[in-house]
Scaffold this motif. Structure first.
Motif, PDB file in Angstrom:
ATOM      1  N   LEU A 122      18.784   6.500  54.425  1.00 40.53           N
ATOM      2  CA  LEU A 122      18.877   6.870  52.982  1.00 40.53           C
ATOM      3  C   LEU A 122      19.176   5.586  51.954  1.00 40.53           C
ATOM      4  O   LEU A 122      18.324   5.331  51.003  1.00 40.53           O
ATOM      5  N   ILE A 123      20.113   4.892  52.593  1.00 35.82           N
ATOM      6  CA  ILE A 123      20.482   3.652  51.834  1.00 35.82           C
ATOM      7  C   ILE A 123      19.296   2.553  51.694  1.00 35.82           C
ATOM      8  O   ILE A 123      19.268   1.919  50.892  1.00 35.82           O
ATOM      9  N   THR A 124      18.862   2.457  53.035  1.00 35.26           N
ATOM     10  CA  THR A 124      17.787   1.478  53.040  1.00 35.26           C
ATOM     11  C   THR A 124      16.571   2.003  52.315  1.00 35.26           C
ATOM     12  O   THR A 124      15.593   1.012  51.668  1.00 35.26           O
ATOM     13  N   GLU A 125      16.122   3.218  52.218  1.00 36.91           N
ATOM     14  CA  GLU A 125      15.087   3.785  51.440  1.00 36.91           C
ATOM     15  C   GLU A 125      15.419   3.466  49.844  1.00 36.91           C
ATOM     16  O   GLU A 125      14.600   2.948  49.344  1.00 36.91           O
ATOM     17  N   ILE A 126      16.529   3.804  49.666  1.00 42.06           N
ATOM     18  CA  ILE A 126      16.985   3.466  48.367  1.00 42.06           C
ATOM     19  C   ILE A 126      16.658   2.085  47.625  1.00 42.06           C
ATOM     20  O   ILE A 126      16.244   1.577  46.729  1.00 42.06           O
ATOM     21  N   GLU A 127      17.203   1.243  48.579  1.00 41.66           N
ATOM     22  CA  GLU A 127      17.106  -0.466  48.507  1.00 41.66           C
ATOM     23  C   GLU A 127      15.650  -0.883  48.387  1.00 41.66           C
ATOM     24  O   GLU A 127      15.252  -1.506  47.394  1.00 41.66           O
ATOM     25  N   ALA A 128      14.800  -0.090  49.142  1.00 44.06           N
ATOM     26  CA  ALA A 128      13.570  -0.474  49.099  1.00 44.06           C
ATOM     27  C   ALA A 128      12.657  -0.029  47.866  1.00 44.06           C
ATOM     28  O   ALA A 128      12.052  -0.762  47.438  1.00 44.06           O
ATOM     29  N   LEU A 129      13.118   0.975  47.530  1.00 45.67           N
ATOM     30  CA  LEU A 129      12.724   1.733  46.175  1.00 45.67           C
ATOM     31  C   LEU A 129      12.888   1.042  44.975  1.00 45.67           C
ATOM     32  O   LEU A 129      12.266   0.754  44.233  1.00 45.67           O
ATOM     33  N   LYS A 130      14.351   0.382  45.014  1.00 42.46           N
ATOM     34  CA  LYS A 130      14.411  -0.356  43.988  1.00 42.46           C
ATOM     35  C   LYS A 130      13.887  -1.725  43.958  1.00 42.46           C
ATOM     36  O   LYS A 130      13.511  -2.153  42.944  1.00 42.46           O
ATOM     37  N   ASN A 131      13.709  -2.161  45.040  1.00 44.53           N
ATOM     38  CA  ASN A 131      13.220  -3.480  45.150  1.00 44.53           C
ATOM     39  C   ASN A 131      11.494  -3.427  44.671  1.00 44.53           C
ATOM     40  O   ASN A 131      11.059  -4.307  43.935  1.00 44.53           O
ATOM     41  N   ASP A 132      10.956  -2.315  45.125  1.00 43.46           N
ATOM     42  CA  ASP A 132       9.816  -2.204  44.698  1.00 43.46           C
ATOM     43  C   ASP A 132       9.319  -1.664  43.425  1.00 43.46           C
ATOM     44  O   ASP A 132       8.297  -2.081  42.684  1.00 43.46           O
ATOM     45  N   LEU A 133      10.315  -1.184  42.642  1.00 42.91           N
ATOM     46  CA  LEU A 133      10.175  -0.727  41.282  1.00 42.91           C
ATOM     47  C   LEU A 133      10.350  -1.972  40.518  1.00 42.91           C
ATOM     48  O   LEU A 133       9.624  -2.001  39.377  1.00 42.91           O
TER      49      LEU A 133
END
Length: 337
Positions: A265-276
């Motif tokens: 979940l932490i990895t997914e959140i980081e990827a989403l924030k970077n992608d945003l």
């Protein structure tokens, strides 16, 4: 039998002598032509000089304005690739037709138009195409490739059957001068302002923000659950030296699975924030906007024209020399009488 062998050897020697004599005559004829050509150039050097000066002047005054080009890396978001490609193609078509209404609607000045053309191509990533989000199997991919009619294998993955699976694309924009950066920004703004593309972008950004918020909330709840488990359980007694899993028989909590879920979940959140960061719109430029001068043969007319004029002069002089030489030889043999 023995008498014929010397005769045959003598014939071979005569044949070789004739061959060498033939090559010698050809060599001296070519050498004579070279000397005549050099003599001709020295004799008419002034004509060649005038052709060089005239060609350089003509090329300088007729080469026109230099052309510039900007190559950008464009990222498409929210599966908007087909719409972005269509908008860019329509933009380029309207520029080619010099549509004044369209150019004005795009915020460009038709009297000082900085953009001359657009072309977009996908940055091919076969690895992500097969094993990424597209989930295309090797068998299905092979079937699609067989159906495509392309002249080069490298063009297969750049067709419209595949470009919707790529996020990054090369956008080439032709400009009329070095100050085309403002018009390039207006082009991207116009593409993103298209009603459907804008709607897709707004919904995509909203969904991404909601997903990040829900993932953050889930992460907080996971931390609370882990903290509660640690407080209510004798973790020290349950830890075994030969295993990494914690299991509580009362609440059926697999702590190892929860920790793995938290890490994912932490990895997914980081990827989403970077992608945003690069997903504020459907089409986002992720490279610096730089305009460079394009080099072509048309930009070197002051060099090409002198070479062309001198070549034509020498070519027609050679044709004239060949004609007069053949005519003189035929007259010597009385074949023209």
């Amino acid at each position: 039998m023995s008498a014929s062998q010397p005769a045959s050897s003598a014939d071979q020697e005569m044949d070789l002598t004739d061959v060498f004599a033939l090559f010698q005559r050809i060599f001296y004829k070519c050498l004579a032509l070279c000397f005549k050509a050099i003599h001709f150039i020295f004799k008419f050097w002034w004509i060649i000089l005038l052709l060089i000066i005239g060609g350089a002047a003509l090329g300088y005054f007729t080469k026109g304005k230099p052309k510039y080009e900007s190559t950008l890396i464009l990222k498409t978001n929210f599966n908007s690739q087909p719409y972005v490609y269509n908008a860019i193609k329509q933009f380029d078509d309207n520029l080619s037709e010099n549509d004044a209404g369209f150019i004005k609607a795009a915020g460009l000045d038709i009297n000082n138009l900085g953009v001359t053309g657009l072309e977009i191509t996908p940055i091919i990533d076969v690895v992500s195409l097969i094993g990424g989000d597209s989930k295309i199997s090797d068998r299905a991919l092979s079937t699609v490739i067989k159906e495509l009619d392309v002249s080069d294998d490298t063009e297969i993955f750049a067709t419209d059957r595949f470009y919707s699976n790529y996020k990054y694309h090369t956008l080439t924009i032709g400009t009329s001068d070095e100050k085309g950066k403002e018009d390039i920004s207006k082009v991207i703004a116009y593409i993103n302002s298209q009603p459907f593309i804008k709607k897709v972008s707004e919904e995509g950004v909203k969904n991404m923000i909601d997903r990040i918020a829900k993932s953050d909330l889930t992460l907080e709840q996971t931390d609370l659950m882990i903290n509660s488990y640690v407080k209510n359980s004798d973790v020290t007694n349950e830890v075994q030296s030969d295993e990494l899993s914690f299991f509580n028989n009362q609440n059926n909590l697999n702590l190892n699975g929860v920790l793995a879920f938290k890490s994912t979940l932490i990895t997914e959140i980081e990827a989403l924030k970077n992608d945003l960061v690069t997903s504020s719109e459907a089409a986002v430029i992720v490279s610096d906007i730089q305009v460079n001068k394009t080099a072509s043969l048309k930009d070197k007319k002051e060099v090409l024209y002198p070479i062309l004029f001198v070549f034509l002069f020498l070519f027609f002089a050679g044709v004239r020399f060949t004609y007069l030489s053949l005519k003189k030889e035929l007259q010597a043999k009385n074949l023209l009488d």
